[in-house]
Design a protein around this motif. Structure first.
Motif, PDB file in Angstrom:
ATOM      1  N   ASN A  24      31.219  32.316  27.312  1.00 13.75           N
ATOM      2  CA  ASN A  24      32.342  31.541  27.861  1.00 13.75           C
ATOM      3  C   ASN A  24      31.897  30.225  28.478  1.00 13.75           C
ATOM      4  OD1 ASN A  24      34.140  33.507  27.169  1.00 13.75           O
ATOM      5  ND2 ASN A  24      34.975  33.787  29.219  1.00 13.75           N
ATOM      6  N   GLU A  25      32.659  29.160  28.180  1.00 17.13           N
ATOM      7  CA  GLU A  25      32.464  27.913  28.906  1.00 17.13           C
ATOM      8  C   GLU A  25      33.254  27.929  30.211  1.00 17.13           C
ATOM      9  OE1 GLU A  25      33.392  24.594  26.512  1.00 17.13           O
ATOM     10  OE2 GLU A  25      31.767  24.907  25.077  1.00 17.13           O
ATOM     11  N   ASN A  26      34.421  28.568  30.190  1.00 17.39           N
ATOM     12  CA  ASN A  26      35.237  28.692  31.391  1.00 17.39           C
ATOM     13  C   ASN A  26      34.915  29.995  32.112  1.00 17.39           C
ATOM     14  OD1 ASN A  26      36.606  26.285  30.690  1.00 17.39           O
ATOM     15  ND2 ASN A  26      38.004  27.449  29.363  1.00 17.39           N
ATOM     16  N   LYS A  27      35.159  30.030  33.402  1.00 17.58           N
ATOM     17  CA  LYS A  27      34.870  31.201  34.214  1.00 17.58           C
ATOM     18  C   LYS A  27      35.747  32.369  33.784  1.00 17.58           C
ATOM     19  CE  LYS A  27      34.507  32.793  38.995  1.00 17.58           C
ATOM     20  NZ  LYS A  27      34.690  32.436  40.428  1.00 17.58           N
ATOM     21  N   SER A  28      35.141  33.515  33.629  1.00 16.34           N
ATOM     22  CA  SER A  28      35.871  34.711  33.253  1.00 16.34           C
ATOM     23  C   SER A  28      36.408  35.412  34.489  1.00 16.34           C
ATOM     24  CB  SER A  28      34.954  35.675  32.482  1.00 16.34           C
ATOM     25  OG  SER A  28      35.563  36.934  32.326  1.00 16.34           O
ATOM     26  N   GLN A  29      37.622  35.945  34.400  1.00 18.03           N
ATOM     27  CA  GLN A  29      38.190  36.719  35.498  1.00 18.03           C
ATOM     28  C   GLN A  29      37.920  38.208  35.349  1.00 18.03           C
ATOM     29  OE1 GLN A  29      42.161  34.317  35.113  1.00 18.03           O
ATOM     30  NE2 GLN A  29      42.147  35.228  37.162  1.00 18.03           N
ATOM     31  N   LEU A  30      37.325  38.592  34.233  1.00 13.99           N
ATOM     32  CA  LEU A  30      36.980  39.992  34.024  1.00 13.99           C
ATOM     33  C   LEU A  30      35.488  40.242  34.233  1.00 13.99           C
ATOM     34  CD1 LEU A  30      37.939  42.804  33.097  1.00 13.99           C
ATOM     35  CD2 LEU A  30      37.520  42.069  30.733  1.00 13.99           C
ATOM     36  N   PHE A  31      34.667  39.267  33.850  1.00 14.91           N
ATOM     37  CA  PHE A  31      33.217  39.403  33.979  1.00 14.91           C
ATOM     38  C   PHE A  31      32.664  38.249  34.795  1.00 14.91           C
ATOM     39  CE2 PHE A  31      34.363  40.889  29.602  1.00 14.91           C
ATOM     40  CZ  PHE A  31      34.280  42.242  29.874  1.00 14.91           C
ATOM     41  N   SER A  32      31.460  38.449  35.348  1.00 14.95           N
ATOM     42  CA  SER A  32      30.805  37.382  36.109  1.00 14.95           C
ATOM     43  C   SER A  32      29.302  37.480  35.919  1.00 14.95           C
ATOM     44  CB  SER A  32      31.152  37.494  37.593  1.00 14.95           C
ATOM     45  OG  SER A  32      30.677  38.712  38.151  1.00 14.95           O
ATOM     46  N   GLY A  33      28.637  36.340  36.074  1.00 12.82           N
ATOM     47  CA  GLY A  33      27.195  36.319  35.898  1.00 12.82           C
ATOM     48  C   GLY A  33      26.804  36.602  34.450  1.00 12.82           C
ATOM     49  N   THR A  34      25.549  36.979  34.243  1.00  8.59           N
ATOM     50  CA  THR A  34      25.072  37.313  32.909  1.00  8.59           C
ATOM     51  C   THR A  34      25.775  38.579  32.413  1.00  8.59           C
ATOM     52  OG1 THR A  34      22.910  36.333  33.352  1.00  8.59           O
ATOM     53  CG2 THR A  34      23.050  37.893  31.523  1.00  8.59           C
ATOM     54  N   THR A  35      26.373  38.475  31.248  1.00  9.53           N
ATOM     55  CA  THR A  35      27.144  39.593  30.700  1.00  9.53           C
ATOM     56  C   THR A  35      26.735  39.842  29.254  1.00  9.53           C
ATOM     57  OG1 THR A  35      29.036  39.109  32.136  1.00  9.53           O
ATOM     58  CG2 THR A  35      29.460  40.468  30.191  1.00  9.53           C
ATOM     59  N   MET A  36      26.413  41.087  28.951  1.00 14.96           N
ATOM     60  CA  MET A  36      26.049  41.480  27.590  1.00 14.96           C
ATOM     61  C   MET A  36      26.763  42.786  27.243  1.00 14.96           C
ATOM     62  SD  MET A  36      21.985  40.583  27.240  1.00 14.96           S
ATOM     63  CE  MET A  36      22.089  40.774  25.447  1.00 14.96           C
ATOM     64  N   GLN A  37      26.853  43.040  25.945  1.00 16.54           N
ATOM     65  CA  GLN A  37      27.468  44.282  25.491  1.00 16.54           C
ATOM     66  C   GLN A  37      26.662  44.889  24.348  1.00 16.54           C
ATOM     67  OE1 GLN A  37      31.369  43.863  23.780  1.00 16.54           O
ATOM     68  NE2 GLN A  37      30.766  42.288  22.309  1.00 16.54           N
ATOM     69  N   ALA A  38      26.757  46.204  24.216  1.00 15.54           N
ATOM     70  CA  ALA A  38      26.192  46.932  23.084  1.00 15.54           C
ATOM     71  C   ALA A  38      27.249  47.923  22.621  1.00 15.54           C
ATOM     72  CB  ALA A  38      24.909  47.665  23.479  1.00 15.54           C
TER      73      ALA A  38
END
Length: 252
Positions: free
Chosen positions: A204-218
């Motif tokens: 994301n370029e814009n701030k997320s309201q669901l996630f914050s900081g470094t975010t990864m998924q598997a």
């Protein structure tokens, strides 16, 4: 490309005479003795090729019929243009053990003798996840390069979050992930890959309201049919301090 004309016929042979010729899918001595005792060879089905080659199938007529095996093998052998000339290959067909199962024998024939063309597959999956207590629609684009035994590629997906309304204003928060993906399928070369494992990073370029900081998924995705799949995974956020399990459905 060779054109194959298949001529199947049923011939009764005794077990000793039949198995005098070695097969391409032998079992261990103990397993072979068990199979020959409980499911002895009663019939032989032969497919003759114009290039003076043949495929021989040994089976028990209580488990298979010549008609059933012919129906299964004929479409496959029509595309087996890499079948060697002046060669007779023999297989035991019995579902009691993996090496002799019908699916395994067909897979081995397909893998060795049916030409495979590498391809590029592009889809636009959409779906719905349950993420950390919220339902989040997902849309995206996937591209996979398909080789004979596996596929590699990636996808861009948007996990859409709807924050709580403030003064009746509906806001939409997009969370874009860039994903690397590996896909595979057991037992069938030509069928589309039904298993996908992926790892993604929030871009994301814009701030997320669901996630914050470094975010990864598997995640792991399993196709139920041609158009529907189930996906389970985990998302780490706040610099790997918070983890959200996810489960969802995908279309295409």
């Amino acid at each position: 490309m060779k054109r194959l004309l298949l001529v199947p016929f049923l011939a009764l042979l005794c077990a000793m005479q039949t198995y005098g010729q070695s097969v391409e899918n032998p079992l261990s001595k103990n397993l072979q003795e068990w199979l020959d005792r409980d499911w002895p060879i009663t019939d032989t089905l032969v497919f003759d090729f114009p290039n003076e080659s043949a495929l021989v199938l040994y089976f028990n007529n209580k488990e298979f019929t010549a008609e059933v095996l012919t129906e299964e093998f004929e479409p496959l052998l029509k595309t087996a243009t890499k079948f060697p000339e002046f060669t007779t290959l023999s297989y035991r067909v019995a579902n009691n053990f993996a090496p002799t199962s019908l699916k395994r024998v067909m897979f081995e024939m397909e893998k060795k003798y049916v030409p495979y063309v590498d391809s590029l597959e592009m889809t636009f999956p959409v779906g719905l996840d349950f993420t950390g207590g919220d339902f989040t629609p997902v849309v995206g684009f996937r591209a996979l390069v398909n080789w004979r035994n596996f596929s590699l590629g990636g996808s861009i997906t948007n996990t859409v979050y709807f924050p709580e309304r403030l003064e009746n204003n509906v806001k939409v928060n997009s969370n874009w992930f860039a994903n690397a993906e590996f896909a595979w399928e057991f037992g069938n070369v030509q069928r589309s890959r039904r298993n996908i494992f992926g790892v993604g990073y929030l871009i994301n370029e814009n701030k997320s309201q669901l996630f914050s900081g470094t975010t990864m998924q598997a995640y792991y995705n399993r196709k139920v049919n041609k158009y529907v799949s189930i996906q389970v995974g985990i998302i780490s956020t706040e610099n790997f301090k918070t983890f959200y399990p996810t489960v969802g459905i995908r279309f295409w």
